[in-house]
Design a protein around this motif. Sequence first.
Motif, PDB file in Angstrom:
ATOM      1  N   ASP A 127       2.835  -3.990 -10.129  1.00 62.08           N
ATOM      2  CA  ASP A 127       1.670  -3.168 -10.489  1.00 62.08           C
ATOM      3  C   ASP A 127       1.792  -1.770  -9.887  1.00 62.08           C
ATOM      4  O   ASP A 127       1.456  -0.770 -10.538  1.00 62.08           O
ATOM      5  CB  ASP A 127       0.371  -3.822  -9.994  1.00 62.08           C
ATOM      6  CG  ASP A 127       0.004  -5.073 -10.763  1.00 62.08           C
ATOM      7  OD1 ASP A 127       0.538  -5.268 -11.871  1.00 62.08           O
ATOM      8  OD2 ASP A 127      -0.812  -5.867 -10.247  1.00 62.08           O
ATOM      9  N   ILE A 132      -6.375   3.952  -5.775  1.00 58.91           N
ATOM     10  CA  ILE A 132      -5.974   2.882  -6.697  1.00 58.91           C
ATOM     11  C   ILE A 132      -5.438   1.707  -5.891  1.00 58.91           C
ATOM     12  O   ILE A 132      -4.473   1.854  -5.119  1.00 58.91           O
ATOM     13  CB  ILE A 132      -4.897   3.365  -7.688  1.00 58.91           C
ATOM     14  CG1 ILE A 132      -5.499   4.406  -8.643  1.00 58.91           C
ATOM     15  CG2 ILE A 132      -4.320   2.194  -8.482  1.00 58.91           C
ATOM     16  CD1 ILE A 132      -4.518   4.969  -9.645  1.00 58.91           C
ATOM     17  N   GLU A 148       1.871   1.839 -11.913  1.00 65.09           N
ATOM     18  CA  GLU A 148       0.899   2.914 -11.638  1.00 65.09           C
ATOM     19  C   GLU A 148       1.616   4.206 -11.260  1.00 65.09           C
ATOM     20  O   GLU A 148       1.268   5.295 -11.734  1.00 65.09           O
ATOM     21  CB  GLU A 148      -0.066   2.492 -10.523  1.00 65.09           C
ATOM     22  CG  GLU A 148      -1.033   1.384 -10.895  1.00 65.09           C
ATOM     23  CD  GLU A 148      -2.123   1.841 -11.862  1.00 65.09           C
ATOM     24  OE1 GLU A 148      -2.244   3.058 -12.111  1.00 65.09           O
ATOM     25  OE2 GLU A 148      -2.854   0.974 -12.367  1.00 65.09           O
ATOM     26  N   PHE A 164      -2.634   5.276  -3.195  1.00 62.41           N
ATOM     27  CA  PHE A 164      -2.320   3.931  -3.671  1.00 62.41           C
ATOM     28  C   PHE A 164      -2.234   2.990  -2.469  1.00 62.41           C
ATOM     29  O   PHE A 164      -1.690   3.364  -1.426  1.00 62.41           O
ATOM     30  CB  PHE A 164      -0.978   3.923  -4.413  1.00 62.41           C
ATOM     31  CG  PHE A 164      -0.948   4.794  -5.642  1.00 62.41           C
ATOM     32  CD1 PHE A 164      -1.217   4.268  -6.894  1.00 62.41           C
ATOM     33  CD2 PHE A 164      -0.661   6.156  -5.542  1.00 62.41           C
ATOM     34  CE1 PHE A 164      -1.192   5.081  -8.031  1.00 62.41           C
ATOM     35  CE2 PHE A 164      -0.623   6.973  -6.671  1.00 62.41           C
ATOM     36  CZ  PHE A 164      -0.901   6.424  -7.919  1.00 62.41           C
ATOM     37  N   TYR A 166       3.171   5.745 -14.284  1.00 60.83           N
ATOM     38  CA  TYR A 166       2.172   6.377 -15.154  1.00 60.83           C
ATOM     39  C   TYR A 166       1.807   7.770 -14.649  1.00 60.83           C
ATOM     40  O   TYR A 166       1.760   8.746 -15.421  1.00 60.83           O
ATOM     41  CB  TYR A 166       0.911   5.508 -15.236  1.00 60.83           C
ATOM     42  CG  TYR A 166      -0.242   6.206 -15.935  1.00 60.83           C
ATOM     43  CD1 TYR A 166      -0.306   6.266 -17.327  1.00 60.83           C
ATOM     44  CD2 TYR A 166      -1.239   6.858 -15.196  1.00 60.83           C
ATOM     45  CE1 TYR A 166      -1.341   6.937 -17.968  1.00 60.83           C
ATOM     46  CE2 TYR A 166      -2.273   7.526 -15.821  1.00 60.83           C
ATOM     47  CZ  TYR A 166      -2.323   7.574 -17.205  1.00 60.83           C
ATOM     48  OH  TYR A 166      -3.338   8.254 -17.839  1.00 60.83           O
ATOM     49  N   VAL A 176      -3.630  -1.922  -5.899  1.00 57.20           N
ATOM     50  CA  VAL A 176      -2.754  -2.751  -6.723  1.00 57.20           C
ATOM     51  C   VAL A 176      -2.569  -4.105  -6.052  1.00 57.20           C
ATOM     52  O   VAL A 176      -2.672  -4.223  -4.830  1.00 57.20           O
ATOM     53  CB  VAL A 176      -1.379  -2.080  -6.943  1.00 57.20           C
ATOM     54  CG1 VAL A 176      -1.519  -0.791  -7.720  1.00 57.20           C
ATOM     55  CG2 VAL A 176      -0.673  -1.821  -5.608  1.00 57.20           C
TER      56      VAL A 176
END
Length: 433
Positions: free
Chosen positions: A382, A375, A386, A353, A389, A377
């Motif tokens: 955000d 990922i 993430e 991330f 999740y 963000v």
Amino acid sequence: MYIIYNLLLILIFIIYSPILIYKELTNTNKKNTKELFGFYSDKIKSLATNNKVIWIHAVSVGETVAASPVVKELKKELPEYKLIFSTTTYTGQNMAHKIIEDADAIVYFPFDLPFAVNKALKIINPDLIMIIETELWPNFIKIANKRGHKIIYANGRISDSSYKKYNYLGSIMPDMLNNIDLLAMQSEQDKNRVIELGANEKKVFNLGNTKFDQNYSLISENKKEKYRKMFKINKDNLVFVAGSTHPDEEKHLIQIYQELKNEFPNLYFIVAPRDIERAAEINKIFKKNNIDAIKKTELKNNHPKKIEALILNTIGELAQIYSIADLVFVGGSMMGKGGHNVLEPAAQGKLVFFGPDMSNFKDSRDLLIKNDAGIQVNTWQDLKKELNYYLNNKNNLKNRGEKARKVILNNRGASKRILNHTLKIIKQKSCQH
């Protein structure tokens, strides 16, 4: 332009001199001052006088890491050469002593003042100079070329900020680039940029990034277990590692950690600041949020029964610490710093991330996103969503982590490609004698 450049260097040196003198008098100077002026020890003189030499230079920690697989290839293929490795920073020097095992000597790079450069090159007298990633010093390159030393710019990278700065050098830039015999760039963008700055396109090649060749993943299960035991991480813990963080990032990350911990009480947090000297400052933020954190360097003398947050204030361990993570965030990407190395956690099989600013690592970012292994963000909110999740969907997290590992495995080979081109340059040098 060289006259203006040297006048500016002299002015900077005059301003810096009192600080250097103070550090010497108070024994707080961490660098070998003599080496900064091109004065090397008798050991270095003897090494250089009696052998053929390759001089590899890396400015700091990141460049030293990038250089290590190239150094291994050079030592393997050219055992008759002595390898002298230099850095500019103290932290780079420490890292070099840890991971550049094939170097015959590790020294400091001289100031880019003509007298210091001349002195250094006269002593070391290298057959070949290899400069890693971003270090372009006009006087050093000009004088080295004039003396007949072959020069390679390896694993070359031209970031957005560097591209703007280099344009200010005017006519010095193309002159300097054309004094280099080979420019081995990390990507097509880097290749195009260095040509735009004035390099001869016949000397420029896109050979890939040596950081893919790092032995990041060579960490045994025993070593992982040793870290878990040392950090008091048990089987029930989920581990969140935030690497290479900058000021203002930690307070947001700590808040996210607290909020996630409400749902996942066994969440364990490791923060690795880019500047390890900020450890005490970060500890204060933890205390302000009523979180008991401990610095890694305090673990030997302090044996708490339980740890919920750790500040990694050591150099050279982060790449391996990523191996025990469930979640990884790479800092410098939320506060306009251009991001940091996302390949290290990817090599450990971790979904990575990062924030919106990855301007210094665009190719790595794009590669991970393209392969479903990273990922990006835009906001802290955000990021929290993430992370939440994937804590609730661990199979998905694991699958994407495996994709990250495959990205690394599929892009290896830059070090060998650089070596092959290096052998051609050395052959040219031999033919000239």
